[in-house]
Write an enzyme that holds these catalytic residues in place. Structure first.
Site, PDB file in Angstrom:
ATOM      1  N   ASN A   1       2.698   9.340  -2.777  1.00  0.00           N
ATOM      2  CA  ASN A   1       2.063   8.270  -2.003  1.00  0.00           C
ATOM      3  C   ASN A   1       0.679   8.675  -1.506  1.00  0.00           C
ATOM      4  OD1 ASN A   1       3.722   5.916  -1.896  1.00  0.00           O
ATOM      5  ND2 ASN A   1       5.170   6.975  -0.588  1.00  0.00           N
TER       6      ASN A   1
ATOM      7  N   ALA B   1       0.834  -1.202   0.000  1.00  0.00           N
ATOM      8  CA  ALA B   1       0.000   0.000   0.000  1.00  0.00           C
ATOM      9  C   ALA B   1       0.869   1.254   0.000  1.00  0.00           C
ATOM     10  CB  ALA B   1      -0.927   0.000   1.205  1.00  0.00           C
TER      11      ALA B   1
ATOM     12  N   CYS C   1     -10.700 -12.093  22.183  1.00  0.00           N
ATOM     13  CA  CYS C   1      -9.243 -11.981  22.350  1.00  0.00           C
ATOM     14  C   CYS C   1      -8.870 -12.106  23.827  1.00  0.00           C
ATOM     15  CB  CYS C   1      -8.753 -10.679  21.725  1.00  0.00           C
ATOM     16  SG  CYS C   1      -6.953 -10.604  21.519  1.00  0.00           S
TER      17      CYS C   1
ATOM     18  N   GLU D   1     -15.583  -7.114  16.110  1.00  0.00           N
ATOM     19  CA  GLU D   1     -15.920  -5.705  16.364  1.00  0.00           C
ATOM     20  C   GLU D   1     -15.042  -4.740  15.580  1.00  0.00           C
ATOM     21  OE1 GLU D   1     -12.523  -6.365  19.209  1.00  0.00           O
ATOM     22  OE2 GLU D   1     -14.086  -7.539  18.259  1.00  0.00           O
TER      23      GLU D   1
ATOM     24  N   HIS E   1     -11.404 -10.777  15.960  1.00  0.00           N
ATOM     25  CA  HIS E   1     -12.085  -9.554  16.391  1.00  0.00           C
ATOM     26  C   HIS E   1     -13.214  -9.151  15.447  1.00  0.00           C
ATOM     27  CE1 HIS E   1      -9.270  -8.123  19.577  1.00  0.00           C
ATOM     28  NE2 HIS E   1      -8.378  -8.830  18.890  1.00  0.00           N
TER      29      HIS E   1
END
Length: 956
Positions: free
Chosen positions: A382, A338, A796, A923, A921
């Protein structure tokens, strides 16, 4: 084939036993940084890694240019409300507070040690100069600050000042001086962890995770209550006076070690005057015509600066907070390429913030100002991958590094700062409001035969920040083969110059070169930003990747890696060596556009004066072949083989650091050409809000979002449950233990992820024991778990905690405990899971679904007391979710199963399904934009939102 053994790389020169090797730093440094960030609870979604060492012709023997310690930068973007930007007026009588950890013998080398060349001081002094940190204490202090500002006009904090260089000797006077007041300090009230510290050591140590606050006298009780709730140490060490003097009173010695006017203490220091001279750079001849492209490709792909950074990225939590819209990993194959990091402003809308970086230090050995211009240019090329409005919205942060005092370096630094601050940035209409410097960038030591030194080039690392209009419109380097016929266009801001001085190509052949790339025309860069912004707004670009380290060759290869496709390209090389055209690091970018949109794209570029700088390179193609032509065919190679070479450096470092078997398994996966990548198969419509009828009635059942010290995922958890129609309450364990809150008030109990007790007592074990060994808390939790009208979710660290409470949870007697991951490392991944048929009320109607989810844990491997317990869990259907590979098969293979749990186990429930525990996770990925990759067909809600809506339906 994978070799049986991989030997660590060591610099071929004698090294002092007191100086860590570059390899040691490359392995251990990132672990320390990631561990702090993970525990503190901040997402690590941006960075760079530069390794560089080069002997320069004409330098003395043993003198190397570059970095003995590879460079890493930690930092990021925070949000602050306008009302809190300015410090408030502090009245006489306000209390001076130290919030956070105690003073320790840290940083007492201070400026003396930090200004000395590394290796030149005594070992004890080097150790004393280190500013060690405690992330859990810093997290607790941050929670106190958050609870205070959330009080709005009742916020007790008038002023806040961090404790850094100089310790309290700097922070306290600056806090006092803000309102032109004085201050009286009770010296013996300052918290310390070492009773033998002298007054000088107490006052000047640089122990971190502390803040100095000014608090109104009538707000002290409020602050104390918040600190008690968060278990955060604090001390009132004095008060604000009106006499303009700083007075420190020491009861132990019955004296005043400091008693002086504040304006004298903080008066203007004399300006520094340096008499410096410039030195001509010692360039070396580098002729790319003597190099074969295949050999160059192999060397470039193995260079750590260019190579796969997976070994760095997957040990840092990238999803904590639930606001991450773009991390390093791109596409279904999660390739770390990225250009930009993007975060959402909140859990509802689509505005956000973008961050990007740029740097090119090797160029500074030839031309300091050129290296800085390239750094700014790279940061901008970028950040335009995100949906920023215009160039004038960008703000920069500058980190300067140099070996001041070395011949020529001071003059080069001056010229470089001037080129950026007084020339380039004003020409671009952007500013650099903040920055930092490290001006002793030299390592030196003596061996038995000779002296050695490694001297850093003048190094500018630029971080760019900008507001984002729509986080969904971020471009990535992933080439698309599902959009019809497309072409790849190079926008060459170097205008065909193809200069190689200071490039990675020169570096991998032990050369420096002569003339470096540069940003010759700032207006050309501004026009480029305007063009890309327009193209994005009109949805004319499918993929985007800037040109930097390794040149357009590496740009194209990384785009092919992310797209899992081949290339058939021809790079223009008129008047230059083909290798120079491919590997020069001039500014620019490659964009993928539809053939049908070519005319419209060219019209936009022409309108910005970029027509002559735009070149049609060719097209991405299905399959595994990378074919590159530059006047003649230079490369015809398997993409899979090139990808293996690109990932070999990461694999070797990972193999030395982690479980080598796991590293081998991940590396071997690269050769699987038939790997379809991440995918999603949902057995329900994620856009259907099954809770809407119940939410529409206005009732919002209460759920307790429970946390313990060190927990860091409570905000995103509350956001998910609130979206589903609940009223979420922040409940700290101290509220339960001290009787301020009763669990009987809630229909749901949610235990969040993080690092309770810093995980020093084992994953979640300390949290569980604080319940099991506290009579009232134990009874209250047992009563809640037994209720037929209540549900619970542990994620977790909360999963680990609830598994340790299985003696209180009916129908969970066969649950496992959780131990260190099989990889022996913290794992932050984006994995596929399959939802199985189980009693879990949270996963109703989701059986058979396969979709990705965020994972982030260090101790997530399920460990059963016996094989019969595992069999009982499996046969009774309590395994509610399991990791699967990209073909949908349950797996124990790494990293598809990041923890190594048996049978791919990722989540369990109890026998009646009211209590569900999960290591991944949900959430953090309940919105589509939170997913590192997702199907284009998904709308606002990801499939994981159904879990929270299931809870809302069940309680009704």
């Amino acid at each position: 084939a994978i070799p049986d053994a991989v030997q660590p790389w060591e610099v071929a020169r004698e090294r002092s036993p007191r100086v860590a090797s570059a390899l040691q730093i490359m392995i251990e440094g990132p672990i320390g940084a990631a561990a702090f960030n993970n525990e503190f609870g901040r997402p690590n979604i941006l960075g760079y890694f530069r390794t560089f060492e080069l002997a320069i012709s004409g330098d003395a023997p043993g003198r190397i240019r570059g970095y003995h310690k590879p460079i890493m930068i930690a930092g990021g973007l925070g949000n602050i409300r306008r009302a809190h930007v300015e410090k408030r007026e502090v009245p006489v009588g306000a209390r001076i507070i130290v919030l956070g950890g105690p003073g320790m013998l840290i940083g007492l080398g201070g400026g003396a040690a930090s200004s000395l060349t590394s290796g030149a001081s005594l070992e004890d002094l080097d150790f004393a100069s280190v500013q060690r940190g405690n992330p859990e204490i810093q997290r607790r202090a941050q929670e106190v600050i958050d609870r205070c500002w959330a009080l709005g006009h009742r916020n007790p904090i008038l002023l806040i000042h961090d404790v850094g260089a100089g310790g309290l000797s700097n922070a306290v006077p600056e806090a006092i001086a803000h309102s032109h007041r004085g201050g009286r300090i009770d010296f013996r009230s300052i918290p310390t962890a070492e009773p033998g510290m002298s007054p000088l050591e107490v006052w000047c140590n640089e122990a971190q995770e502390r803040y100095v606050l000014a608090v109104a006298a009538d707000g002290l009780q409020t602050l104390a209550a918040i600190c008690e709730r968060e278990r955060c140490p604090f001390a009132a060490i004095g008060e604000i006076t009106g006499d303009g003097r700083l007075t420190i009173e020491d009861r132990h010695f019955d004296n005043r070690p400091v008693d002086m006017p504040v304006d004298v203490l903080l008066g203007r220091p004399p300006k520094m005057l340096r008499d410096v001279s410039s030195q001509r750079p010692e360039s070396t001849v580098f002729d790319p015509a003597t190099v074969t492209l295949r050999d160059a490709v192999s060397r470039l792909l193995a260079l750590p600066t260019i190579a796969d950074k997976t070994f760095l990225i997957t040990i840092g939590d990238r999803t904590v907070g639930g606001l991450i819209a773009r991390d390093q990993m791109v596409g279904p194959w999660q390739v770390p390429v990225a250009d930009v990091a993007v975060t959402a402003s909140d859990y509802v809308g689509y505005t956000g913030e973008a961050m990007a970086m740029g740097e090119r230090p090797p160029v500074a050995l030839l031309d300091g100002p050129a290296s800085a211009r390239l750094a700014v240019g790279e940061a901008i090329t970028n950040i335009v991958a995100a949906d920023i409005e215009a160039l004038d919205q960008v703000r920069l942060s500058a980190n300067w590094m140099a070996a001041c005092g070395e011949p020529g370096e001071d003059a080069s630094l001056f010229a470089t700062v001037k080129a950026v601050g007084e020339e380039l940035c004003p020409a671009l209409g952007i500013t650099i409001p903040v920055g930092k410097d490290s001006l002793s960038m030299k390592s030196a030591w003596s061996g038995s035969a000779a002296s050695h030194s490694v001297i850093s080039p003048v190094s500018l690392i630029v971080s760019a920040f900008a507001p984002v209009r729509d986080i969904r419109r971020t471009l990535t380097p992933q080439l698309r083969l599902d959009a019809g016929a497309t072409r790849l266009l190079l926008v060459d801001l170097g205008r065909g110059r193809s200069r190689l001085g200071g490039s990675c190509l020169a570096q991998v052949y032990g050369a420096l070169g002569s003339t470096p790339a540069d940003l010759d025309d700032p207006q050309l860069l501004a026009s480029f930003v305007s063009a890309i912004t327009t193209l994005k707004a009109r949805n004319l670009v499918l993929a985007y990747h800037d040109r930097s380290d390794g040149g357009v060759l590496i740009t194209l290869l990384e785009m092919a890696f992310a797209g899992h496709c081949g290339l058939d390209v021809s790079v223009p090389a008129e008047g230059v060596a083909p290798l120079a055209a491919l590997c020069s690091e001039e500014l620019g970018a490659v964009i993928q556009v539809r053939v049908d949109d070519l005319d419209a794209v060219r019209a936009v570029l022409r309108g910005q004066g970029l027509e002559k700088e735009t070149h049609d390179l060719g097209a991405p193609v299905a399959g595994d072949r990378i074919r590159i032509v530059a006047g003649r065919e230079l490369l015809d190679e398997s993409r899979t083989q090139l990808r293996r070479e690109w990932s070999a450096t990461s694999w070797r470092l990972q193999r030395l650091r982690d479980n080598p078997e796991c590293a081998d398994q991940e590396y071997q996966r690269i050769v699987e050409t038939e790997d379809c990548g991440l995918n999603a198969l949902l057995t329900f419509d994620p856009g259907e809000d099954i809770a809407a009828p119940f939410v529409g009635r206005g009732a919002r059942p209460c759920v307790a979002v429970l946390r313990e010290q060190g927990v860091n995922s409570q905000v995103e958890m509350a956001a998910a449950f609130m979206r589903a129609g609940f009223e979420a309450h922040d409940v700290h364990m101290t509220d339960i233990l001290e009787g301020r809150v009763a669990l009987g008030e809630f229909r749901g109990l949610i235990a969040c992820g993080g690092f309770s007790y810093g995980d020093v007592l084992g994953a979640g074990q300390g949290w569980a024991k604080s319940i099991l060994f506290h009579a009232r808390a134990r009874a209250e939790f047992a009563e809640f778990f037994a209720r037929r009208d209540a549900f619970a979710l542990g994620v977790c660290n909360g999963c680990q905690m609830m598994s340790a409470l299985r003696e209180l949870i009916p129908g969970s007697e066969h649950w496992p405990g959780f131990v260190r991951n099989r990889s022996e490392q913290y794992e932050a991944r984006f994995n596929l899971v399959q939802i199985r048929a189980s009693p879990s009320i949270l996963l109703r109607g989701m059986q058979g679904t396969v979709m990705p989810i965020a994972t982030a844990h260090g101790e997530g491997r399920a460990e059963f007391e016996s094989s019969s317990a595992l069999a009982a869990c499996e046969s009774s259907g309590l395994i509610a979710m399991r990791y699967v590979d990209n073909a949908g098969r349950a797996t124990e293979h790494y990293p598809e199963n990041p923890s190594g749990s048996p049978l791919g186990m990722a989540a369990l429930c109890n026998a009646d399904g009211r209590i569900t525990i999960t290591m991944p996770h949900p959430e953090r990925v309940f919105r589509t934009v939170q997913n590192s990759w997702h199907p284009d067909s998904w709308g606002e809600d990801s499939g994981w939102m159904r879990l929270f809506r299931n809870a809302r339906v069940w309680v009704s």
